[in-house]
Enzyme design. Structure first.
Site: not given
Length: 414
Positions: A137, A342, A395
């Site tokens: 993951s 940023d 998953h």
């Protein structure tokens, strides 16, 4: 300290690293890792395998997942508590209380910093020898950052359910995620059709009653709705049903239900997951509470529309920092991180296109958490990747069946 358990030997390693790797002489934190090997086997003859777990904000496993026993047959496995988790200078509302610039501090806990930590740990344990990496993951996201910034440290890479969209914004991620979450809701209610009426009854009760969780905070309908976060895991898919079937004691919500819901919705054990979840997608632009903004495009999640209740998934909303006591002290830092524009790049597209490190990656066809199409696009971009697309597992396939790791090890070594 060395421990022995179930035929395995565990040894702990602690290492001081810079908080900001761009300022190696600045403040330092500690990282901790457990080395695991088979008992009765000479450790020196085994290569190292670093495991990077999902998250962000999850510590390394403390139990014995099936993949760990399989990996220990071939490797000395290194279970790293990623910075801020477990025993690696943990970040909680208590430990952050004395930090003046919390947002600036937390900005150093993304995949790029984890990779830099891993390189220092590799030098400490293996010297100049490259090691193997297994990323599950978010750990897979970190592994792709590793391929981008320090491929010289890698012998081979295995990724399960964790090939990120290389250029996807947080908005892209959540716009693709909401339909997948709805699909998992439909599967859930096909299995438990009686739960639709119960879920609606709970929402109505939460509007009429001042239902308090054990810590004293109120359970609101929208916070109850976040219980869908586990629908993408085979191991926890049915846990929502077990909650709902004991939701009421007469006309009131039961004390047992509220206690169990508290354990499921509180971020007291992993506040980093909430604070950094959108930041892990930030590259050169602000994430701006993307999951919250994009949600309006999917009216099926609107609890006021009168339709059936549909649970949300792995989404973090700004109001969670008002309702969860574990997150309230971090609200200011979370708001600042949401507006931070940023962010440094997390992936080097040119280096990935020229990658020489062998990579095998499991892509789960019906993965609720990581978008299949984005993962396959990334697999096509990174040179030397062998993808395995499967609908046999959800998953959490790595932790459910050792054959997942076994197949990927065969693929990466071919």
């Amino acid at each position: 300290m060395i421990h022995r358990h179930s035929g395995l030997v565990f040894a702990g390693h602690t290492l001081a690293v810079p908080l900001n790797h761009a300022d190696p002489d600045g403040p330092r934190i500690e990282i901790f890792a457990r080395e695991v090997r088979e008992a009765g086997v000479a450790a020196e003859g085994r290569p190292f395998l670093l495991y990077l777990q999902g998250g962000p904000g999850n510590r390394s496993p403390r139990d014995l997942p099936v993949w760990l026993r399989r990996a220990a047959r071939d490797y000395r496995v290194v279970l790293l508590d990623q910075r801020g988790t477990g025993r690696s200078t943990p970040l909680t509302r208590q430990t952050l209380a004395g930090v003046e610039d919390q947002a600036g501090y937390l900005a150093h806990f993304r995949a790029d910093s984890i990779v830099a930590d891993a390189e220092l740990l590799r030098a400490h344990l293996a010297g100049d020898r490259p090691w193997s990496v297994l990323g599950q993951s978010f750990g897979g996201f970190c592994a792709v950052s590793y391929l981008s910034f320090a491929p010289h440290g890698l012998r081979e890479v295995i990724i399960t359910g964790g090939l990120p969209g290389l250029t996807a914004t947080a908005e892209d991620v959540y716009r693709a995620a909401y339909p997948r979450v709805l699909a998992h809701n439909e599967r859930y209610f096909e299995r438990y059709p009686e739960d639709e009426a119960i879920a609606r009854r709970v929402v109505d009760a939460l509007r009429d009653q001042d239902a308090r969780l054990p810590a004293g905070d109120r359970l609101t309908p929208r916070r109850f709705q976040t219980l869908g976060i586990h629908l993408g895991s085979n191991a926890r898919f049915d846990s929502l049903h077990h909650l709902l079937e004991e939701a009421f004691a007469g006309d009131d919500l039961s004390e047992l239900f509220l206690r169990r819901v508290d354990a499921a919705v509180s971020f007291v054990e992993q506040p980093l997951f909430a604070v950094l979840h959108e930041a892990i997608y930030g590259q050169g632009a602000a994430t701006g509470w993307a999951a919250h903004r994009v949600r309006d495009e999917f009216p099926a999640f609107d609890l006021d529309a009168g339709g059936p209740v549909r649970f949300t998934g792995e989404m973090i909303y700004p109001w969670l920092f008002e309702e969860d006591p574990a997150l309230v002290p971090l609200a200011g830092a979370a708001a600042r991180l949401a507006t931070k524009a940023d962010w440094a790049p997390l992936y080097d597209l040119d280096r990935l296109a020229a990658n020489e490190v062998p990579v095998a990656a499991a892509v789960y066809f019906d993965d609720m958490y990581v978008d299949r199409d984005m993962s396959l696009a990334t697999a096509r971009h990174i040179r030397n990747v062998r993808p395995w697309v499967t609908n046999e597992y959800a998953h959490d396939g790595l932790g459910r069946d050792e054959r997942v790791l076994d197949r990927l090890l065969t693929m990466v070594k071919d």
